[in-house]
Design an enzyme around this catalytic site. Sequence first.
Site, PDB file in Angstrom:
ATOM      1  N   HIS A   1      -1.823  10.520   0.407  1.00 25.00           N
ATOM      2  CA  HIS A   1      -1.972   9.338   0.052  1.00 25.00           C
ATOM      3  C   HIS A   1      -1.987   9.481  -1.507  1.00 25.00           C
ATOM      4  O   HIS A   1      -1.445   8.579  -2.356  1.00 25.00           O
ATOM      5  CB  HIS A   1      -3.333   8.756   0.459  1.00 25.00           C
TER       6      HIS A   1
ATOM      7  N   LYS B   1      -7.406  -0.290  11.524  1.00 29.55           N
ATOM      8  CA  LYS B   1      -6.749  -0.806  10.248  1.00 29.55           C
ATOM      9  C   LYS B   1      -5.731  -0.048  10.249  1.00 29.55           C
ATOM     10  O   LYS B   1      -4.486  -0.389   9.605  1.00 29.55           O
ATOM     11  CB  LYS B   1      -7.710  -0.663   9.110  1.00 29.55           C
TER      12      LYS B   1
ATOM     13  N   GLU C   1       0.820  -1.115   0.043  1.00 29.34           N
ATOM     14  CA  GLU C   1       0.023  -0.052  -0.014  1.00 29.34           C
ATOM     15  C   GLU C   1       0.826   1.342   0.088  1.00 29.34           C
ATOM     16  O   GLU C   1       1.659   1.335   1.018  1.00 29.34           O
ATOM     17  CB  GLU C   1      -0.956   0.149   1.269  1.00 29.34           C
TER      18      GLU C   1
ATOM     19  N   ASP D   1       3.050 -15.126  11.931  1.00 25.87           N
ATOM     20  CA  ASP D   1       1.737 -15.393  11.560  1.00 25.87           C
ATOM     21  C   ASP D   1       0.762 -14.045  11.723  1.00 25.87           C
ATOM     22  O   ASP D   1       0.252 -13.902  13.054  1.00 25.87           O
ATOM     23  CB  ASP D   1       1.375 -16.584  12.463  1.00 25.87           C
TER      24      ASP D   1
HETATM   25  P1  HMG Z   1       4.408  15.365   3.836  1.00 27.98           P
HETATM   26  O1  HMG Z   1       4.328  16.363   4.713  1.00 27.98           O
HETATM   27  O2  HMG Z   1       3.946  15.893   2.691  1.00 27.98           O
HETATM   28  O3  HMG Z   1       5.895  14.726   3.725  1.00 27.98           O
HETATM   29  O4  HMG Z   1       3.613  13.828   4.354  1.00 27.98           O
HETATM   30  P2  HMG Z   1       7.033  15.531   3.524  1.00 27.98           P
HETATM   31  O5  HMG Z   1       7.130  15.376   1.700  1.00 27.98           O
HETATM   32  O6  HMG Z   1       7.127  16.912   4.155  1.00 27.98           O
HETATM   33  O7  HMG Z   1       8.156  14.642   3.875  1.00 27.98           O
HETATM   34  C1  HMG Z   1       8.457  14.485   5.483  1.00 27.98           C
HETATM   35  C2  HMG Z   1       8.820  12.929   5.930  1.00 27.98           C
HETATM   36  O8  HMG Z   1       7.920  11.814   5.514  1.00 27.98           O
HETATM   37  C3  HMG Z   1      10.030  12.624   4.994  1.00 27.98           C
HETATM   38  O9  HMG Z   1      11.175  13.403   5.358  1.00 27.98           O
HETATM   39  C4  HMG Z   1      10.082  11.011   5.098  1.00 27.98           C
HETATM   40  O10 HMG Z   1      10.485  10.592   6.250  1.00 27.98           O
HETATM   41  C5  HMG Z   1       8.543  11.027   4.961  1.00 27.98           C
HETATM   42  P3  HMG Z   1      12.704  13.231   4.634  1.00 27.98           P
HETATM   43  O11 HMG Z   1      13.232  12.086   4.211  1.00 27.98           O
HETATM   44  O12 HMG Z   1      12.166  14.143   3.039  1.00 27.98           O
HETATM   45  O13 HMG Z   1      13.504  14.241   5.350  1.00 27.98           O
HETATM   46  N1  HMG Z   1       8.063  10.787   3.500  1.00 27.98           N
HETATM   47  C6  HMG Z   1       8.369   9.708   2.761  1.00 27.98           C
HETATM   48  N2  HMG Z   1       9.460   8.628   3.132  1.00 27.98           N
HETATM   49  C7  HMG Z   1       9.390   7.763   2.093  1.00 27.98           C
HETATM   50  N3  HMG Z   1       8.921   7.931   0.909  1.00 27.98           N
HETATM   51  C8  HMG Z   1       8.091   8.951   0.429  1.00 27.98           C
HETATM   52  C9  HMG Z   1       7.964   9.813   1.451  1.00 27.98           C
HETATM   53  N4  HMG Z   1       7.389  11.152   1.500  1.00 27.98           N
HETATM   54  C10 HMG Z   1       7.589  11.716   2.907  1.00 27.98           C
HETATM   55  N5  HMG Z   1       7.578   9.055  -0.646  1.00 27.98           N
HETATM   56  C11 HMG Z   1       2.955  11.790   4.352  1.00 27.98           C
HETATM   57  C12 HMG Z   1       3.309  13.099   3.530  1.00 27.98           C
HETATM   58  C13 HMG Z   1       2.517  10.501   3.400  1.00 27.98           C
HETATM   59  C14 HMG Z   1       4.263  11.277   5.283  1.00 27.98           C
HETATM   60  C15 HMG Z   1       1.723  12.217   5.206  1.00 27.98           C
HETATM   61  O14 HMG Z   1       0.795  12.584   4.345  1.00 27.98           O
HETATM   62  C16 HMG Z   1       1.327  11.157   5.994  1.00 27.98           C
HETATM   63  O15 HMG Z   1       1.719  10.873   6.826  1.00 27.98           O
HETATM   64  N6  HMG Z   1       0.084  10.553   5.611  1.00 27.98           N
HETATM   65  C17 HMG Z   1      -0.526   9.595   6.133  1.00 27.98           C
HETATM   66  C18 HMG Z   1      -0.913   8.356   5.397  1.00 27.98           C
HETATM   67  C19 HMG Z   1      -1.263   7.276   5.636  1.00 27.98           C
HETATM   68  O16 HMG Z   1      -1.588   7.006   6.985  1.00 27.98           O
HETATM   69  N7  HMG Z   1      -1.323   6.169   4.938  1.00 27.98           N
HETATM   70  C20 HMG Z   1      -1.932   4.961   5.102  1.00 27.98           C
HETATM   71  C21 HMG Z   1      -2.915   4.434   3.959  1.00 27.98           C
HETATM   72  S1  HMG Z   1      -4.247   5.083   4.452  1.00 27.98           S
HETATM   73  C22 HMG Z   1      -5.082   4.036   5.551  1.00 27.98           C
HETATM   74  O17 HMG Z   1      -5.120   2.872   4.892  1.00 27.98           O
HETATM   75  C23 HMG Z   1      -5.558   4.157   6.979  1.00 27.98           C
HETATM   76  C24 HMG Z   1      -6.306   5.135   7.592  1.00 27.98           C
HETATM   77  O18 HMG Z   1      -7.644   4.781   6.963  1.00 27.98           O
HETATM   78  C25 HMG Z   1      -6.399   5.186   8.883  1.00 27.98           C
HETATM   79  C26 HMG Z   1      -7.119   5.699   9.761  1.00 27.98           C
HETATM   80  O19 HMG Z   1      -8.295   6.194   9.326  1.00 27.98           O
HETATM   81  O20 HMG Z   1      -7.047   6.040  11.011  1.00 27.98           O
HETATM   82  C27 HMG Z   1      -5.904   6.685   7.282  1.00 27.98           C
END
Ligand code: HMG
Length: 419
Positions: free
Chosen positions: A374, A259, A80, A275
């Site tokens: 996302h 989740k 994901e 597991d």
């Molecule tokens: P941002 O502020 O746009 O990130 O957040 P950024 O570009 O400023 O980067 C900050 C840091 O995030 C980076 O530091 C990395 O550590 C990391 P840097 O390396 O630049 O010094 N980071 C990455 N690491 C690896 N690859 C990348 C990358 N981009 C940033 N491409 C971020 C962006 C995605 C982190 C933020 O928007 C976030 O945390 N979003 C949440 C995403 C999430 O939870 N996804 C799970 C899927 S959704 C789900 O299934 C669960 C849910 O339904 C659960 C719930 O409802 O409770 C949401």
Amino acid sequence: MVSWTGFSKKIPAERWDHLEKNQIISKEGLQRLTQQNLLPLTTANQMAENVIGRLALPLSLAPDFLVNGEVYHLPMVTEEPSVVAAASYAAKLIKRSGGFTAAVHQRQMIGQIALTGLVDHEKARQTILKQEDELLAAANAAHPSIVKRGGGAREIKVEINEKFLIVYLSIDTQEAMGANIVNTMMEAITPNLEQLTGGQSLMAILSNYATNSLVTAQCAVDLRYLSRNKKEAQILAQKIELASELAQVDPYRASTHNKGIFNGIDALVIATGNDWRAIEAGAHAYAAATGSYRGLSQWIFDREANQIIGSLTLPMPIATKGGSIGLNPSVQLAFDLLENPDAKTLAGLVVSLGLAQNFAALKALVGSGIQAGHMKLQAKSLALLAGATDQQVPQMVSQLLQEKHMNLEVAQKILKNLD
Ligand code: HMG
């Protein structure tokens, strides 16, 4: 101290270099990582039935988790987008705020035997409890090797149900998850229990509701890391607290909240060859322990300390030995990256990762919304799926994000126009 800045922007071969240069991986581990065929077909054929191939998933690294004063880099297996980015992001903020503390309350597995056909349940219960020492000795005699390693059967409990007398045996399985150890012991004492009570055993089996393997991870995040703007940071903290409360009162939200926690937990559990069905089943039962299904984590806004404080407790019967752990070379690689922790340390890491994942999701949900981060990563996946090269991906992503509908067809059209 190793710097991870820019790690996410590297290509895999550059990431291998980074791991090698910073001695994060052993020579043997690096060889495994760079080999394309990580699980030989012959080994796969020993692990399951009717094997015709293997299915590959991305293996990622979420660096720089400070847990109980030590830094760990966590291997994560997930399909994901945004999960690993979110975990890395949260780990960074939490490290700057002091890191995680993880505590293993106890580490024992539980087996159960359900007896039926009894006339006097209370009398049978008393008879069993009087024979506890003998029953524990019989269980241990059935699996002497775990006793030699310092583990073994520890305690018997008996519950009376309308139709059943249920006998629970707690067993210290040391580094193993212990399904075989538990089931062997349970089957060994079944005849003794039938003889003592006059009842018949319906079944003897390990329980995945591992309430004697509870683990708690805690962390704090300083408000200044939520936002540079003080007022905005306070609003975000209040909303994260409210989001945590919502998951306590609404099962629809609790399920999604959990989740999100399992986005992280499963990724590390799978990477370490454990597991994950067992761990999910136990945790969801624990989430419903009060009679209604609830969020597993809690977040509280500490207005005096200017921090948001998170806590997550769940059963974590994770293993470092047994099952397919020693068989799968990719799993050995994951242990290499983790510096071969024992089962209690690994359990603390898994639960800390779950809490980090939950924090990142909640912060995004109550802030800019989940789609922003996302979708950025979803766009990257679509760009790659459409056939974009590493060089074309950034331009593809920015164009895709401007589209009303983002799908493969649109991505292919954009790619065509780039050529
Ligand atoms: P941002 O502020 O746009 O990130 O957040 P950024 O570009 O400023 O980067 C900050 C840091 O995030 C980076 O530091 C990395 O550590 C990391 P840097 O390396 O630049 O010094 N980071 C990455 N690491 C690896 N690859 C990348 C990358 N981009 C940033 N491409 C971020 C962006 C995605 C982190 C933020 O928007 C976030 O945390 N979003 C949440 C995403 C999430 O939870 N996804 C799970 C899927 S959704 C789900 O299934 C669960 C849910 O339904 C659960 C719930 O409802 O409770 C949401």
